[in-house]
Design an enzyme around this catalytic site. Structure first.
Site, PDB file in Angstrom:
ATOM      1  N   ASN A   1       0.800  -1.219   0.000  1.00 52.08           N
ATOM      2  CA  ASN A   1       0.000   0.000   0.000  1.00 52.08           C
ATOM      3  C   ASN A   1       0.835   1.274   0.000  1.00 52.08           C
ATOM      4  OD1 ASN A   1       0.217  -1.469   2.631  1.00 52.08           O
ATOM      5  ND2 ASN A   1      -0.187   0.588   3.403  1.00 52.08           N
TER       6      ASN A   1
ATOM      7  N   THR B   1     -25.221  -8.693  14.109  1.00 52.50           N
ATOM      8  CA  THR B   1     -26.219  -8.453  13.067  1.00 52.50           C
ATOM      9  C   THR B   1     -25.541  -7.889  11.820  1.00 52.50           C
ATOM     10  OG1 THR B   1     -27.825  -7.993  14.788  1.00 52.50           O
ATOM     11  CG2 THR B   1     -28.375  -7.224  12.570  1.00 52.50           C
TER      12      THR B   1
ATOM     13  N   CYS C   1      -2.931   4.961   7.794  1.00 48.33           N
ATOM     14  CA  CYS C   1      -3.000   4.605   9.217  1.00 48.33           C
ATOM     15  C   CYS C   1      -1.689   4.904   9.935  1.00 48.33           C
ATOM     16  CB  CYS C   1      -3.294   3.125   9.402  1.00 48.33           C
ATOM     17  SG  CYS C   1      -4.433   2.509   8.221  1.00 48.33           S
TER      18      CYS C   1
HETATM   19  N1  PLP Z   1      -4.551  -3.943   4.057  1.00 47.80           N
HETATM   20  C1  PLP Z   1      -4.071  -3.021   3.211  1.00 47.80           C
HETATM   21  C2  PLP Z   1      -3.000  -3.406   2.239  1.00 47.80           C
HETATM   22  C3  PLP Z   1      -4.556  -1.710   3.244  1.00 47.80           C
HETATM   23  O1  PLP Z   1      -4.067  -0.798   2.393  1.00 47.80           O
HETATM   24  C4  PLP Z   1      -5.561  -1.386   4.198  1.00 47.80           C
HETATM   25  C5  PLP Z   1      -6.069  -0.002   4.317  1.00 47.80           C
HETATM   26  O2  PLP Z   1      -5.320   0.952   4.404  1.00 47.80           O
HETATM   27  C6  PLP Z   1      -6.045  -2.382   5.047  1.00 47.80           C
HETATM   28  C7  PLP Z   1      -5.504  -3.650   4.966  1.00 47.80           C
HETATM   29  C8  PLP Z   1      -7.097  -2.098   6.097  1.00 47.80           C
HETATM   30  O3  PLP Z   1      -8.364  -1.940   5.491  1.00 47.80           O
HETATM   31  P1  PLP Z   1      -9.598  -1.325   6.288  1.00 47.80           P
HETATM   32  O4  PLP Z   1      -9.449   0.153   6.224  1.00 47.80           O
HETATM   33  O5  PLP Z   1     -10.807  -1.810   5.528  1.00 47.80           O
HETATM   34  O6  PLP Z   1      -9.576  -1.853   7.666  1.00 47.80           O
END
Ligand code: PLP
Length: 382
Positions: free
Chosen positions: A149, A238, A324
């Site tokens: 990512n 749910t 994140c």
């Molecule tokens: N895995 C990868 C490679 C991501 O880029 C992301 C989001 O940034 C996630 C997992 C996490 O996804 P979510 O935001 O749906 O929890």
């Protein structure tokens, strides 16, 4: 403002918003209720599962709806590692995984599992040789992402998964497919080399807060959420039928548009890369195989946030590291794993494109990048 952060999240398709509004207003029953509102919600849920399974080429019973890929990854890793009730065994993952895999592995280590975190090559890929060398008799689980990512590096998933199934058939193979689905040709999941596969709707122009975990038939998992036994007992709670309908629509549209979208993104990202190579001070991060939507560069000697805010002042929204991780100003774990020094690893900028971008958007972004470098040059640390 121009938004170049599609790897963080994407604007939902208008069709997704419409489908969700309709579901919330007209079909708000609980799928577990026995009356007609419940039956209707259950029918729509089953339909969504069938359509999504069709898109992925798997059986409807192999899909678990979750709250997003963070949950899918946690369920995959912890559920698979702890399925036999023993807190021991060896897990292989990589040092470039998303935090939802990496930190889940850290927790499993604290519980008693041994984890190998494999480093990437300077070209962004985890080599098959490194993976082969890490395998042990007691390796119970292997987890790797399809597309990184941050750098956009594509990992050789099918080659690795097929090798594992041939030589270590008892090891469960998990793939975080979040950044690859809809951008690259789909995996032949039906072939059976991949046991667990995570997806998130909001990276595909679907809603936030909903995701999927594909669990190949016969794969054992310990459920993380106990309760009413929804999702075949794997994930109680749910079901969010409106979000699931939105994700289903986004999955279908992304799959339908995949080839044209990939071509479009490849043209735009190739042009952007070419231009970045000509800007003095910026270093394009060159990876062996790159996904069509991500362009990454570093600006050694300059903190990434400074670049980000300078671009923002010119109306361009980009990202430092992953969304994140970006609030903690630390060198990127991904770039460090590829061998970059701490200073370069603090200066990474990710630009991520979507189907709505045009050649004109790229021209404007490049002009803003040139302007930024010119403005920041006096501040460079040498
Ligand atoms: N895995 C990868 C490679 C991501 O880029 C992301 C989001 O940034 C996630 C997992 C996490 O996804 P979510 O935001 O749906 O929890």
């Amino acid at each position: 403002m121009k938004y170049f952060d599609y790897a963080a999240t994407t604007p939902p398709y208008p069709e997704v918003v419409r489908a969700m509004g309709e579901m919330m207003q007209q079909h708000y029953g609980n799928p577990s209720s026995l009356h007609r509102y419940g039956e209707e919600a259950d029918r729509l849920l089953r339909r969504a599962r069938e359509v999504s399974a069709g898109v992925l080429g798997v059986q409807p019973g192999e899909l678990i709806w979750t709250s997003g890929a963070t949950e899918s990854n946690n369920l995959a890793l912890k559920g698979a590692a702890m399925r036999r009730g023993r807190l021991q065994g060896h897990i292989i993952t990589t040092a470039i995984e998303h935090a939802s895999v990496y930190e889940a592995c850290r927790q499993l280590e604290q519980l008693g599992f041994e984890v190998s975190y494999l480093d990437a090559e300077p070209n962004g890929t985890i080599s098959l040789e490194r993976i082969q060398a890490a395998f042990r008799e007691d390796t119970i689980l292997f987890s790797m992402m399809h597309v990184n990512n941050e750098t956009g590096a594509v990992q050789p998933i099918m080659e690795v998964a097929r090798w594992i199934k041939k030589y270590h058939p008892r090891t469960i193979v998990h793939v975080d497919g979040v950044q690859g689905f809809g951008r690259l040709a789909p995996f032949p999941l039906g072939e059976g080399s991949i046991d667990l596969y995570s997806l998130s709707a909001h990276k595909l122009r679907g809603p936030r807060g909903v995701g999927l975990l594909y669990v190949k038939q016969g794969t054992e998992l310990l459920p993380l959420l106990a309760g009413g036994g929804q999702e075949n007992g794997y994930r109680s709670g749910t079901e969010n039928v409106a979000a699931i309908a939105g994700m289903t629509k986004a999955l279908r549209l992304s799959a339908e548009k995949q080839t044209t979208q990939e071509q479009h993104l490849r043209l735009l990202s190739a042009e952007l890369r070419q231009q970045i190579r000509t800007i003095p001070g910026l270093l394009l991060t060159e990876v062996r195989e790159v996904a069509p939507h991500i362009v990454h560069f570093t600006y050694p000697g300059m903190k990434a946030e400074v670049v980000l805010h300078s671009l923002e002042q010119q109306g361009m929204l980009v990202s430092t590291q992953s969304a994140c991780a970006s609030r903690r100003a630390k060198p990127s774990r991904v770039l460090r794993s590829m061998g970059m020094d701490a200073e370069a690893a603090m200066s990474g900028i990710r630009i991520s494109l979507g189907d709505e971008h045009t050649a004109e958007d790229i021209t404007q972004l490049v002009a803003a990048l040139r302007q930024t470098v010119q403005a920041l040059r006096p501040l460079e640390r040498r």
